[in-house]
Scaffold this active site. Structure first.
Site, PDB file in Angstrom:
ATOM      1  N   GLY A  54      -7.076   0.330 -11.612  1.00 56.67           N
ATOM      2  CA  GLY A  54      -7.324  -0.196 -10.270  1.00 56.67           C
ATOM      3  C   GLY A  54      -7.843  -1.624 -10.435  1.00 56.67           C
ATOM      4  O   GLY A  54      -8.799  -1.853 -11.206  1.00 56.67           O
ATOM      5  N   ARG A  91      -4.603  -5.954 -19.460  1.00 53.14           N
ATOM      6  CA  ARG A  91      -3.629  -5.605 -18.401  1.00 53.14           C
ATOM      7  C   ARG A  91      -3.423  -6.879 -17.593  1.00 53.14           C
ATOM      8  O   ARG A  91      -4.128  -7.119 -16.604  1.00 53.14           O
ATOM      9  CB  ARG A  91      -4.149  -4.473 -17.512  1.00 53.14           C
ATOM     10  N   GLN A 193      -1.401   8.776  -9.911  1.00 53.38           N
ATOM     11  CA  GLN A 193      -2.699   8.391  -9.338  1.00 53.38           C
ATOM     12  C   GLN A 193      -2.895   8.990  -7.943  1.00 53.38           C
ATOM     13  O   GLN A 193      -4.022   9.283  -7.543  1.00 53.38           O
ATOM     14  CB  GLN A 193      -2.808   6.863  -9.243  1.00 53.38           C
ATOM     15  N   ASP A 234      -2.587  -5.678  -6.480  1.00 48.28           N
ATOM     16  CA  ASP A 234      -3.074  -6.129  -7.793  1.00 48.28           C
ATOM     17  C   ASP A 234      -3.066  -7.635  -7.914  1.00 48.28           C
ATOM     18  O   ASP A 234      -3.769  -8.206  -8.752  1.00 48.28           O
ATOM     19  CB  ASP A 234      -2.233  -5.510  -8.910  1.00 48.28           C
ATOM     20  N   ASN A 244       1.892  -4.896  -6.417  1.00 47.67           N
ATOM     21  CA  ASN A 244       1.096  -3.653  -6.374  1.00 47.67           C
ATOM     22  C   ASN A 244       1.879  -2.563  -7.096  1.00 47.67           C
ATOM     23  O   ASN A 244       3.010  -2.780  -7.561  1.00 47.67           O
ATOM     24  CB  ASN A 244       0.790  -3.266  -4.920  1.00 47.67           C
TER      25      ASN A 244
HETATM   26  O1  MRU Z   1      -1.868   1.090 -12.599  1.00 46.19           O
HETATM   27  P1  MRU Z   1      -3.084   1.199 -11.721  1.00 46.19           P
HETATM   28  O2  MRU Z   1      -3.515   2.595 -11.467  1.00 46.19           O
HETATM   29  O3  MRU Z   1      -4.218   0.327 -12.207  1.00 46.19           O
HETATM   30  O4  MRU Z   1      -2.587   0.594 -10.348  1.00 46.19           O
HETATM   31  C1  MRU Z   1      -3.485   0.482  -9.287  1.00 46.19           C
HETATM   32  C2  MRU Z   1      -2.863  -0.110  -8.088  1.00 46.19           C
HETATM   33  O5  MRU Z   1      -1.725  -0.507  -8.087  1.00 46.19           O
HETATM   34  C3  MRU Z   1      -3.733  -0.286  -6.897  1.00 46.19           C
HETATM   35  O6  MRU Z   1      -2.986  -0.188  -5.722  1.00 46.19           O
HETATM   36  C4  MRU Z   1      -4.387  -1.661  -6.947  1.00 46.19           C
HETATM   37  O7  MRU Z   1      -5.029  -1.869  -8.179  1.00 46.19           O
HETATM   38  C5  MRU Z   1      -5.348  -1.876  -5.864  1.00 46.19           C
HETATM   39  S1  MRU Z   1      -6.666  -0.733  -5.971  1.00 46.19           S
HETATM   40  C6  MRU Z   1      -7.949  -1.132  -5.097  1.00 46.19           C
END
Ligand code: MRU
Length: 334
Positions: A54, A91, A193, A234, A244
């Site tokens: 996240g 990341r 998720q 993101d 995202n």
């Molecule tokens: O791969 P992840 O689980 O880190 O991806 C998370 C997302 O894409 C969320 O939508 C994004 O980080 C916003 S969360 C507040």
């Protein structure tokens, strides 16, 4: 609603004074376990391995990763900059990570107070994210009228932030205002998720969503069960494009086709004015076995090619509202 973390949900990122304790999100909801990081390298590894995930949560974790590095007796500003580079690479697409590292490094002026300065900045980033989540939730619900049926994707809640959520914060706020209708959650392949984290987190808050496979989104929309798709981000680029979780672009296209609204909720730390266009950002790919195996068992042929991007880019024109703690941008409905 008081500016606290969400009810019942364990803290994803916790500074213990000695370590950075991360709730291990890979095993939720089956097992609630923690990883104690003792160095910036430990934190970078935990970010890459999805122990913490996240965008805002990995930014907060990276800031505390630098706090771990700054505690060493021989810590220097130059050494912290190197640790920061490694954290950024853990990341690279989610911009909150680079933003948090740069903000902490910007605070590192003098070696004599490095440890205290870095820790104070990390704690400030965490506290500000929590406040931003609540502010975004309030701004977002002002855009929505009456009772609202929501479709959401991935996990954008307490687990993904400093403790309340971006898109899930809006869902929580709608519930507090007694305006929350149905909530549909896409399972969010391949890490699930939505199924593992969002469904679990919302249930603890007394919100009982309906889980669907990602490919059911079109049918749910066509059946008239959704008013608005709400997601996090993101990275938001200067052209208003949104990077995202993979699948967000498809949801935006579907929402537009079905005459529904598309809302993106993200703090200003997700906005990257240095990147001109979302479509130009190189999106990180994750290992093929995330797609070819399930619970350690391979289900796809050995030599199949795999395309496994973590995120996608949704253009500005498909979004109705981008909600930040500073206010609401309305790209499509001027
Ligand atoms: O791969 P992840 O689980 O880190 O991806 C998370 C997302 O894409 C969320 O939508 C994004 O980080 C916003 S969360 C507040």
């Amino acid at each position: 609603m008081p500016e606290s973390i969400a009810k019942g949900c364990p803290e994803p990122v916790r500074w213990t004074g000695r370590t950075l304790r991360l709730l291990d999100q890979r095993y939720l909801p089956a097992r609630e376990s923690y990883v104690d990081c003792e160095s910036a390298d430990d934190v970078a590894g935990a970010i890459t391995d999805m122990v913490v995930r996240g965008a805002p949560a990995i930014g907060v974790a990276a800031a505390f990763g630098l706090a771990l590095a700054a505690r060493a007796d021989d810590a220097t500003v130059a050494g912290l900059a190197l640790a920061g580079e490694a954290l950024k690479q853990a990341r690279p697409t989610a911009v909150n990570l680079a933003w948090a590292v740069d903000r902490v490094l910007g605070r590192c002026q003098t070696e004599s107070s490095l440890a205290a300065d870095v820790l104070a900045e990390a704690q400030a980033i965490q506290a500000e994210d929590l406040r931003a989540n609540h502010a975004m939730a309030r701004h977002a619900t002002e855009c929505l009228q009456g009772r609202v049926n929501v479709y959401t994707h991935c996990n954008t809640g307490s687990l993904a932030t400093a403790g309340f959520g971006t898109a899930l914060g809006v869902i929580r706020q709608l519930k507090a205002e007694d305006r929350l209708g149905e909530v549909y959650v896409g399972e969010t392949r391949p890490w699930l998720q939505g199924a593992r984290l969002t469904a679990w987190e919302l249930a603890m808050d007394g919100i009982h969503p309906t889980l669907v496979v990602d490919s059911a989104a079109a049918s749910v929309m066509r059946a008239g069960r959704v008013d608005v798709v709400i997601t996090g981000a993101d990275r938001i680029t200067a052209d208003g494009g949104v990077l995202n979780k993979i699948g967000t672009y498809g949801l935006a296209v579907l929402a537009r086709h079905h005459g529904l609204r598309m809302m993106v909720v993200a703090p200003m730390s997700t906005v990257d004015m240095d990147s001109t266009s979302a479509s130009q950002i190189e999106i990180e790919q994750r290992p093929p076995d995330e797609v070819t195996t399930w619970a350690g068992q391979r289900h796809a042929p050995q030599d199949v090619a795999v395309f496994n991007p973590v995120f996608d880019a949704t253009p500005y024109a498909l979004i109705d509202w981008i909600v930040t703690e500073q206010g609401v941008f309305r790209p499509a409905i001027a």
